[in-house]
Design a protein around this motif. Structure first.
Motif, PDB file in Angstrom:
ATOM      1  N   GLY A  43      75.817  42.551  48.381  1.00  0.00           N
ATOM      2  CA  GLY A  43      77.159  42.388  48.875  1.00  0.00           C
ATOM      3  C   GLY A  43      77.008  41.513  49.893  1.00  0.00           C
ATOM      4  N   ASP A  44      74.938  41.034  50.575  1.00  0.00           N
ATOM      5  CA  ASP A  44      75.580  40.516  51.670  1.00  0.00           C
ATOM      6  C   ASP A  44      76.197  38.829  51.245  1.00  0.00           C
ATOM      7  N   ILE A  45      76.591  38.649  52.741  1.00  0.00           N
ATOM      8  CA  ILE A  45      77.759  36.728  52.939  1.00  0.00           C
ATOM      9  C   ILE A  45      76.405  36.277  53.206  1.00  0.00           C
ATOM     10  N   VAL A  46      76.154  35.507  52.210  1.00  0.00           N
ATOM     11  CA  VAL A  46      75.906  34.571  52.107  1.00  0.00           C
ATOM     12  C   VAL A  46      76.434  33.067  51.464  1.00  0.00           C
ATOM     13  N   PRO A  47      75.401  32.143  52.122  1.00  0.00           N
ATOM     14  CA  PRO A  47      76.050  30.657  51.092  1.00  0.00           C
ATOM     15  C   PRO A  47      75.593  30.084  50.011  1.00  0.00           C
ATOM     16  N   GLY A  48      76.870  29.405  49.339  1.00  0.00           N
ATOM     17  CA  GLY A  48      76.030  29.201  48.235  1.00  0.00           C
ATOM     18  C   GLY A  48      77.883  28.099  47.748  1.00  0.00           C
ATOM     19  N   GLY A  49      77.161  27.318  46.960  1.00  0.00           N
ATOM     20  CA  GLY A  49      76.843  26.732  45.805  1.00  0.00           C
ATOM     21  C   GLY A  49      76.679  25.230  47.053  1.00  0.00           C
ATOM     22  N   GLY A  50      77.355  23.982  46.519  1.00  0.00           N
ATOM     23  CA  GLY A  50      76.754  22.891  46.985  1.00  0.00           C
ATOM     24  C   GLY A  50      76.895  22.123  46.285  1.00  0.00           C
ATOM     25  N   SER A  51      75.914  20.572  46.366  1.00  0.00           N
ATOM     26  CA  SER A  51      74.301  20.053  45.679  1.00  0.00           C
ATOM     27  C   SER A  51      73.691  19.553  46.940  1.00  0.00           C
ATOM     28  N   SER A  52      72.606  18.902  46.302  1.00  0.00           N
ATOM     29  CA  SER A  52      71.404  18.793  47.414  1.00  0.00           C
ATOM     30  C   SER A  52      72.336  17.370  47.794  1.00  0.00           C
ATOM     31  N   GLY A  99      63.612  44.438  71.290  1.00  0.00           N
ATOM     32  CA  GLY A  99      63.514  45.463  72.532  1.00  0.00           C
ATOM     33  C   GLY A  99      65.089  45.133  72.381  1.00  0.00           C
ATOM     34  N   LYS A 100      65.831  44.550  72.434  1.00  0.00           N
ATOM     35  CA  LYS A 100      67.778  44.217  72.617  1.00  0.00           C
ATOM     36  C   LYS A 100      68.089  45.591  71.091  1.00  0.00           C
ATOM     37  N   ARG A 101      69.023  45.997  72.203  1.00  0.00           N
ATOM     38  CA  ARG A 101      70.137  46.443  70.908  1.00  0.00           C
ATOM     39  C   ARG A 101      71.209  45.799  70.930  1.00  0.00           C
ATOM     40  N   PRO A 102      71.778  44.731  69.760  1.00  0.00           N
ATOM     41  CA  PRO A 102      72.461  43.932  69.858  1.00  0.00           C
ATOM     42  C   PRO A 102      73.951  44.673  69.859  1.00  0.00           C
ATOM     43  N   PRO A 103      75.357  44.461  69.685  1.00  0.00           N
ATOM     44  CA  PRO A 103      77.126  45.053  69.825  1.00  0.00           C
ATOM     45  C   PRO A 103      76.825  45.477  68.092  1.00  0.00           C
ATOM     46  N   GLU A 104      77.229  46.079  68.292  1.00  0.00           N
ATOM     47  CA  GLU A 104      77.898  47.063  66.890  1.00  0.00           C
ATOM     48  C   GLU A 104      78.184  45.488  66.354  1.00  0.00           C
ATOM     49  N   GLY A 105      78.664  45.154  64.306  1.00  0.00           N
ATOM     50  CA  GLY A 105      79.022  44.192  64.116  1.00  0.00           C
ATOM     51  C   GLY A 105      77.671  42.912  63.620  1.00  0.00           C
ATOM     52  N   TRP A 106      77.048  42.428  64.245  1.00  0.00           N
ATOM     53  CA  TRP A 106      75.697  41.988  64.263  1.00  0.00           C
ATOM     54  C   TRP A 106      74.651  42.168  63.115  1.00  0.00           C
ATOM     55  N   GLU A 107      74.688  42.847  62.685  1.00  0.00           N
ATOM     56  CA  GLU A 107      73.795  43.112  61.264  1.00  0.00           C
ATOM     57  C   GLU A 107      74.793  42.956  60.199  1.00  0.00           C
ATOM     58  N   LEU A 108      76.250  42.421  59.980  1.00  0.00           N
ATOM     59  CA  LEU A 108      77.426  41.721  59.489  1.00  0.00           C
ATOM     60  C   LEU A 108      76.402  40.385  59.054  1.00  0.00           C
ATOM     61  N   ILE A 109      76.482  39.893  60.041  1.00  0.00           N
ATOM     62  CA  ILE A 109      76.339  38.657  61.085  1.00  0.00           C
ATOM     63  C   ILE A 109      74.686  37.456  60.690  1.00  0.00           C
ATOM     64  N   GLU A 110      73.851  38.997  60.553  1.00  0.00           N
ATOM     65  CA  GLU A 110      72.684  38.801  60.949  1.00  0.00           C
ATOM     66  C   GLU A 110      71.822  37.843  60.074  1.00  0.00           C
TER      67      GLU A 110
END
Length: 230
Positions: free
Chosen positions: A182-191, A10-21
């Motif tokens: 093309g989303d920003i996602v965490p990658g790499g690393g091991s368990s 019900g709230k409208r975040p500022p511009e840019g939120w969709e890039l890090i959501e």
């Protein structure tokens, strides 16, 4: 519905939120999994350690976008603090000398520790007694967040490799890579590297030359205040 979406319903975040959501929701999902994971074989004091580390990682990601890369708007940052998605007090402490990699506000709350002092993880390791030198804080799981003691851009946690090993360094410096669409996602690393096996690397540590084009484009869009990428 994720906890973040429920909070912002019900709230409208500022511009840019969709890039890090998606990234923020991934952190929240990992913390939820840490709360619900099997605790068999662990001491009671160890149960919140992973949650504290994930909380640090999430806020460091936001801190880096705001103060290191300077690609997040003040409106968006203030909104995240106001909605308690970002830990305002912790991030503010990181900007003060001596607190650059503080693990948690709990570490400096004197009422939470014996003898009315801060946690021993605030004391440089070389100044400690031998029995405390590599002992984690019982509440947080941090061995040291004193300036000069950190490794891989953050505190020394209970599961941070202490040996000088290039493989261990790579595992604790996972990069932001290109995911689906093309989303920003965490990658790499091991368990065994970070708290969940996909430890996120603060954005300011990434080498711009090695950054995928999609990630660079999203950061630029966030900096310019665009609502979405072309």
């Amino acid at each position: 519905m994720s906890s973040v979406r429920r909070k912002l319903k019900g709230k409208r975040p500022p511009e840019g939120w969709e890039l890090i959501e998606e990234v923020v929701e991934d952190f929240e999902s990992q913390m939820k999994e840490a709360v619900n994971e099997d605790h068999e074989g662990k001491r009671k004091a160890e149960l919140p350690w992973k949650i504290h580390r994930l909380h640090w990682e999430k806020n460091r990601f936001l801190f880096d976008l705001m103060y290191q890369r300077k690609v997040m708007s003040r409106d968006l940052f203030d909104y995240l603090v106001r909605e308690k998605i970002a830990d305002g007090p912790l991030i503010a402490k990181w900007r003060k000398p001596g607190y650059e990699i503080l693990c948690s506000m709990l570490a400096i709350q004197k009422g939470q520790h014996n003898f009315g002092t801060t946690s021993h993880c605030r004391v440089p390791m070389k100044q400690r007694s031998s029995q405390q030198r590599i002992t984690p804080d019982t509440q947080i799981g941090c061995i040291s967040c004193a300036s000069g003691d950190g490794r891989f851009g953050g505190p020394i946690w209970w599961n941070t490799p202490l040996e000088e090993d290039s493989t261990a360094a790579d595992e604790n410096r996972t990069t932001w890579t290109q995911g689906h669409q093309g989303d920003i996602v965490p990658g790499g690393g091991s368990s065994g590297a970070g708290p969940s096996g996909s430890r996120k690397r603060p954005a300011d540590e990434a080498d711009d030359d090695d950054m995928p084009d999609e990630v660079r484009a999203r950061l630029e869009a966030l900096k310019k205040g665009n609502a979405a990428l072309d």
